[in-house]
Design an enzyme around this catalytic site. Structure first.
Site, PDB file in Angstrom:
ATOM      1  N   ASP A 286      26.434 -39.512  18.704  1.00 53.48           N
ATOM      2  CA  ASP A 286      25.253 -40.335  18.918  1.00 53.48           C
ATOM      3  C   ASP A 286      24.839 -40.087  20.358  1.00 53.48           C
ATOM      4  OD1 ASP A 286      23.361 -42.271  19.489  1.00 53.48           O
ATOM      5  OD2 ASP A 286      24.582 -43.972  18.835  1.00 53.48           O
TER       6      ASP A 286
ATOM      7  N   TYR B  72       7.110 -41.066  21.562  1.00 58.19           N
ATOM      8  CA  TYR B  72       7.566 -39.676  21.516  1.00 58.19           C
ATOM      9  C   TYR B  72       7.004 -38.892  22.692  1.00 58.19           C
ATOM     10  CZ  TYR B  72       8.400 -34.983  19.636  1.00 58.19           C
ATOM     11  OH  TYR B  72       8.812 -33.679  19.461  1.00 58.19           O
TER      12      TYR B  72
END
Length: 251
Positions: free
Chosen positions: A64, A156
């Protein structure tokens, strides 16, 4: 292949699909020993089996990228298995398409955590081994949306713009310390995520129309750029933006 990465040890995030998978495949075929990571290991095992069948040395690790302890564990496993690290390729990323007003706090935080913070955490954890290499390369995956605005994908775009400048400041900081740092900026690339969007656009496909080459790129075409930046061929390249977008940002 030409063994352009023979002797190098490379850690690649987001290797379970798309650009990450293509990069892992090409790195292995060019002679690198590879550490392939992703949030889950199911697809990584299949990739590892394929690469090992071709003679590559592969370490599989779940990661992760938003977790500092997970990064520390993967870097330590890399040291234990291979004894060092020469190349870090930060590919892992997620996207959220809404604009400013429609982006929720939770979505914003998650995109920033993975794309921006994850890139920083990876560099921070890997740099001791990379500095010890004395001839290392960090490759951070940004986007054409880290260079130009789209009017959407607020989180983003913010994260990819941050990756661009984080790369540049790291390049300056480590320029005389044996670590080159560059960013790659893909345009419209046919990954599973983008293919869904292109299919929804039907015959119009405005993203393709805006691309001068009038087609989407392939993950393998990004992987080739990654190999160049990882190899000694790019020994005088640091702080650069390698744009692979079929001309999208040319106008």
């Amino acid at each position: 292949m030409s063994d352009r990465l023979t002797g190098k040890i490379a850690l690649i995030t987001g290797a379970a699909g798309g650009i990450g998978e293509a990069t892992a495949e090409l790195f292995a075929r060019e002679g690198a020993r590879v550490v392939i990571t992703d949030i889950t290991s199911a697809r990584l095992e299949k990739l590892a089996e394929r690469l090992e069948g071709e003679g590559a040395e592969v370490l599989v690790a779940e990661l992760d990228v938003s977790s500092p302890t997970a990064w520390e564990a993967v870097v330590e496993r890399t040291r234990e298995r291979f004894g060092g690290l020469d190349v870090l390729v930060n590919v892992a990323g997620i996207v959220d398409w809404p604009g400013i007003e429609d982006t929720g706090q939770e979505a914003w935080d998650r995109v920033i955590a993975v794309n921006q913070t994850g890139t920083w955490l990876g560099m921070k954890a890997a740099l001791p081994l990379l500095r010890a290499s004395g001839n290392a390369s960090i490759i951070n995956t940004s986007s054409v949306l880290g260079l130009i605005g789209s009017g959407a994908a607020a989180a983003y775009q913010a994260s990819k713009g941050a990756v661009r400048l984080l790369t540049k400041t790291a390049a300056v900081e480590y320029a005389t310390r044996g670590v080159r740092v560059n960013s790659v900026h893909p345009g419209v690339i046919v990954t599973s995520m983008i293919k869904t969007i292109l299919d929804e656009q039907g015959d119009r496909q405005p993203d393709i129309v805006r691309t001068p080459m009038r087609r989407a790129g392939r993950p393998a075409e990004i992987a080739g750029a990654m190999v160049f930046l990882a190899s000694d061929e790019s020994s005088f390249v640091t702080g650069a933006e390698l744009v692979v977008d079929g001309g999208l940002t040319a106008h």
